[in-house]
Design an enzyme around this catalytic site. Structure first.
Site, short mmCIF file in Angstrom:
data_model
loop_
_atom_site.label_atom_id
_atom_site.label_comp_id
_atom_site.label_asym_id
_atom_site.label_seq_id
_atom_site.Cartn_x
_atom_site.Cartn_y
_atom_site.Cartn_z
N TRP A 352 -5.98 1.05 -4.37
CA TRP A 352 -6.76 0.25 -3.42
C TRP A 352 -7.22 -1.07 -4.04
CZ3 TRP A 352 -12.66 1.04 -2.80
CH2 TRP A 352 -13.26 1.22 -4.04
N ASP A 353 -6.88 -1.29 -5.34
CA ASP A 353 -7.42 -2.45 -6.05
C ASP A 353 -7.10 -3.78 -5.37
OD1 ASP A 353 -7.14 -0.11 -7.70
OD2 ASP A 353 -7.72 -1.32 -9.41
N GLU A 491 -14.44 8.79 -7.86
CA GLU A 491 -13.51 9.92 -7.99
C GLU A 491 -13.99 11.00 -8.96
OE1 GLU A 491 -10.02 7.61 -8.57
OE2 GLU A 491 -10.33 7.41 -10.72
N LYS A 611 -19.03 7.95 -10.80
CA LYS A 611 -18.22 7.14 -11.72
C LYS A 611 -18.41 5.65 -11.45
CE LYS A 611 -13.41 6.31 -13.05
NZ LYS A 611 -12.00 6.56 -12.75
N GLN A 612 -18.46 5.31 -10.17
CA GLN A 612 -18.46 3.89 -9.79
C GLN A 612 -19.08 3.73 -8.41
OE1 GLN A 612 -14.07 4.59 -9.68
NE2 GLN A 612 -14.10 2.74 -8.44
C1 BGC Z 1 -10.79 3.69 -10.51
C2 BGC Z 1 -10.13 3.42 -9.19
C3 BGC Z 1 -9.05 2.37 -9.37
C4 BGC Z 1 -8.08 2.80 -10.47
C5 BGC Z 1 -7.03 1.76 -10.73
C6 BGC Z 1 -9.75 4.06 -11.55
O1 BGC Z 1 -10.36 4.22 -12.78
O2 BGC Z 1 -11.71 4.75 -10.40
O3 BGC Z 1 -11.08 2.97 -8.26
O4 BGC Z 1 -8.35 2.19 -8.19
O5 BGC Z 1 -8.81 3.02 -11.64
O6 BGC Z 1 -7.59 0.57 -11.17
#
Ligand code: BGC
Length: 797
Positions: A352-353, A491, A611-612
């Site tokens: 989704w970046d 996640e 996590k984020q």
């Molecule tokens: C993040 C995701 C991201 C992925 C790729 C993961 O560590 O939690 O949000 O899409 O990295 O950058």
């Protein structure tokens, strides 16, 4: 000028991989890590070249299971150039940091020119000192070409220098330690040969995707040369040169390389195309000059001036964004690789970046955004199949996407702390579809590309909306629709504690963005020209009943709350509180709390620990007004206090295990004008240069965070929105970053200039025959004619 160069002084084996990533050169078509040409891949060095969209799928056995993974393929190493002072045929005599003494070592990355300069002095066992200066480029105007110039100076000796310029096909994907138990042997049918006295070639194929690759290298010498010969082996095409060096004299060796693959249009076969191209390529000086011109033009299109250190870092971020997604990308069928074309982490997959990347590109290189959206559109059918496979309708975009758009998320992932392979449920991040929809909408608003909106854009929006509608189930007792069994952007949480099945219910981010998608899809369908609407309804078997249901769901999706804040998902507030201080004291860096807890035999699923940014992502995507309106539509009054409490709540419960997290927190805090924003913005700026995620930058840059920091200035601080045919601005002050200017391309106006100073905003529109631009500030609207500029005093700044 120091603002435009990044220098790395000295040789530091521990930092080498990080420098290789940060010194990668690329042009959107392919990129090559900033590795030492005389070194092959080993525990310190990882020379690697990646072509955008070039993937291969392999099966491996891990933890007693067969797993399939698709990887962006490490291509033959064109950079290889070794040299030795004693002609004794002993392989160990090639000068490398292992075999000889390195007296000096300096790398200098010139962002303005897109070149990497290397300055090395070796001393061999006999005390012979040789100065080696190298300049390399991956051509920004001719995307299939790269070049390496090497100047050798014998400082205190005279005699023969052996130089071997090679294309090394004996490469594998081995750049990420966590993946080493997986099969990384992607290249097969490797053949080598010579095309002319000065040109060698190598061709090969990827083992399952059957992409044919052709590379050719032409090596020329300016200086005395006694002999050249070709030394090809199975997997290595090499040209050997004997250079008689005189003390103090300099001999120059230029290596020019062409790369083609069978994915390229307008070629007959890749090898032929590479050989022809390298044969026709001009000399190094001419290549350098056209390369510099191309970069000058790029920098004009992406002008961003921010004073001080932040400005320097932002320029580096912009450089890497442009090297991954350049105007050449507009001709390719590729998505946004999360780690650039700079390394093998996440296997070159597309997540989704792009949500953090396209909003920036939309206002500079809209044709690149369009191409990236077309990558998604070409895989719409696959996304519809994925939805059908789980009993839904519409389109379910994969959490990780590669060549054909099927789900590429690994089935198992390794926790390096515990050594255990664990099931990976991140594929339940269905919210990726909303990111695609958001980008479609944003792109069309910024570019005014109604043709795209009404055709491919509408098709994607419609199918993504349909997926959300088919995922939502009405709960009588709540009087609300629920989306269950998903994973949100955080996640860490992929299941309820002790649950048998993975997935969580009512993830607020998923539901609010789903409501937004449904609303936008309805808007677009209403706005379609009648013949097109009819066509689309017929083709997708859409009817009024389905639209009524969308309308209903878009107003009644459940958003859970607890303790006066938005809940990340239903039940988040019931999870245990983590003793953050104890974990920080015990482990220091607790960004990857999930791995720490798993290694302790516990699980992060039990805790209120994210996590984020997850809920806070809503403040990243939507302006305060838009967010409030979205919540109002969902039957909630999201007042300032509730949002502010929510921001505080998650701020205390987030470990920032993704580079995206600091960025979002910095953005959201800046927008609510809160102290503490800068700390997070700073973290987002330093994510890669200081390798804050503990060694991950060496495996590839974090493209989303890099582009996101550019957008932080462009849209975050200015409050810039492109909607209803106007530019809306609502700047917020960030004292540490209060003066900046940038140029935009907006609806056919090239080079619209925005300059911000505390309390003052200046907008300049370049002369053209286009319509004036309407600027909407919170308290007034102004219209700026082409060829004019206006200075606006900001109230309440
Ligand atoms: C993040 C995701 C991201 C992925 C790729 C993961 O560590 O939690 O949000 O899409 O990295 O950058």
């Amino acid at each position: 000028m120091p603002d435009w160069t990044w220098e790395y002084e000295g040789y530091d084996p521990d930092a080498e991989r990080l420098r290789e990533s940060l010194c990668t050169l690329g042009n959107g078509y392919f990129a090559t890590r900033g590795a030492a040409p005389e070194c092959a891949a080993d525990s310190v060095h990882y020379p690697a070249t990646f072509a955008a969209g070039c993937y291969n799928r392999l099966t491996s056995e891990v933890a007693g299971r067969l797993v399939e993974n698709e990887d962006m393929v490490n291509l033959p190493n064109w950079l290889s150039l070794r040299f030795r002072t004693g002609v004794d045929g002993d392989p160990a005599s090639w000068l490398t940091p292992r075999t000889a003494t390195l007296i000096d070592h300096r790398l200098s990355l010139d962002l303005r020119s897109g070149t990497l300069e290397r300055h090395v002095r070796y001393e061999d066992a006999e005390g012979r000192r040789t100065l080696v200066r190298q300049l390399r480029l991956v051509h920004m105007a001719h995307p299939h070409l790269a070049a390496l110039r090497t100047e050798f100076t014998a400082e205190n000796w005279s005699g023969d220098l052996d130089v071997e310029a090679a294309i090394d096909g004996a490469v594998t994907n081995a750049g990420v330690a966590r993946y080493r138990q997986l099969n990384g042997d992607h290249l097969t049918h490797v053949h080598t040969g010579s095309a002319a006295a000065d040109t060698v070639w190598l061709r090969c194929r990827t083992s399952t995707s059957d992409i044919r690759i052709g590379m050719a290298a032409r090596t020329t010498v300016d200086g005395p040369l006694t002999q050249t010969s070709d030394h090809h082996s199975d997997r290595r095409a090499a040209q050997l040169l004997h250079l008689p060096l005189l003390q103090g004299d300099t001999t120059t060796v230029d290596k020019t390389v062409a790369l083609h693959t069978s994915r390229d249009p307008a070629i007959s076969d890749p090898l032929r195309a590479a050989v022809d191209r390298v044969g026709r390529a001009p000399g190094f000086d001419a290549l350098l000059s056209s390369h510099r011109t191309a970069w000058r033009q790029l920098w004009r299109g992406a002008a961003l001036d921010v004073a001080g250190d932040a400005g320097r870092i932002l320029r580096l971020h912009l450089f890497h964004v442009l090297q991954t997604l350049s105007p050449h990308t507009a001709d390719l069928d590729v998505g946004v690789p999360a780690r650039g074309l700079h390394g093998e982490a996440y296997r070159g997959h597309v997540f989704w970046d792009e949500l953090f990347v396209l909003p920036y590109l939309n206002l500079h290189f809209p044709e690149v955004s369009r191409a990236l959206l077309r990558y998604r559109h070409r895989r719409l059918e696959q996304a519809c199949i994925a939805a059908r496979d789980i009993g839904r309708t519409g389109a379910l975009y994969p959490w990780q996407s590669g060549s054909d758009g099927r789900e590429e998320t690994q089935q198992l992932h390794l926790n390096p702390h515990s050594g255990r392979w664990l099931p990976d449920h991140s594929r339940l991040q269905h919210h990726v579809g909303s990111a695609v929809a958001y980008n479609v909408w944003q792109y069309c608003e910024a570019s005014g590309d109604t043709e795209f909106l009404h055709t491919k854009g509408a098709e994607m929006l419609l199918q993504i909306a349909r997926f959300w509608a088919s995922s939502a189930a009405y709960d009588e007792s709540l009087g609300r629709y629920r989306i269950r069994g998903v994973v949100g952007p955080d996640e860490y949480h992929d299941a309820y504690p002790d649950a048998k099945e993975p997935g969580l219910d009512d993830n607020a981010y998923t539901n609010v963005t789903a409501a937004w998608v449904l609303t936008r899809a309805l808007d677009v369908l209403r706005a379609l020209p009648e013949p097109r609407r009819r066509e689309l309804f017929e083709r997708t078997v859409l009817d009024k009943g389905e639209l009524d249901r969308w309308e209903d769901i878009s107003r009644k999706l459940r958003v859970p709350f607890h303790a006066g804040v938005i809940s990340q998902f239903d039940g988040y507030g019931d999870l245990a509180e983590l003793n953050w201080d104890a974990y920080k004291a015990r482990y220091g860096d607790i960004r990857r709390l999930d791995r720490i807890l798993e290694a302790e035999g516990d699980t992060v699923n039990r805790y209120q620990a994210s996590k984020q940014a997850d809920v806070l992502m809503l403040g990243y995507l939507f302006s305060p007004g838009e967010l409030r309106e979205l919540f109002r539509r969902l039957g909630h009054d999201l007042d300032e206090q509730t949002w502010s409490r929510t921001v505080n709540y998650y701020l205390q419960r987030t470990s920032h295990g993704s580079t995206l997290s600091g960025l979002v927190h910095g953005w959201v805090l800046a927008r609510v004008r809160r102290a503490g924003a800068w700390k997070f913005c700073r973290e987002a700026l330093e994510g890669d240069i200081a390798d804050l995620q503990g060694g991950t930058t060496g495996e590839g840059i974090h493209l989303g965070a890099m582009a996101g920091t550019l957008d932080l200035v462009q849209r975050g601080l200015t409050g810039l929105e492109t909607r209803a045919g106007a530019l809306w601005l609502d700047p917020v002050p960030l004292p540490e970053l209060s003066e900046y200017s940038f140029a935009l391309r907006y609806r056919g106006h090239w080079g619209v200039r925005l300059r911000m100073r505390p309390g003052q905003l200046e907008v300049g529109v370049p002369p053209s025959d286009r319509s004036p631009i309407t600027i909407e500030l919170p308290d007034r609207a102004v219209s700026v004619e082409p060829g004019e500029s206006c200075r606006l005093t900001l109230r309440d700044h």
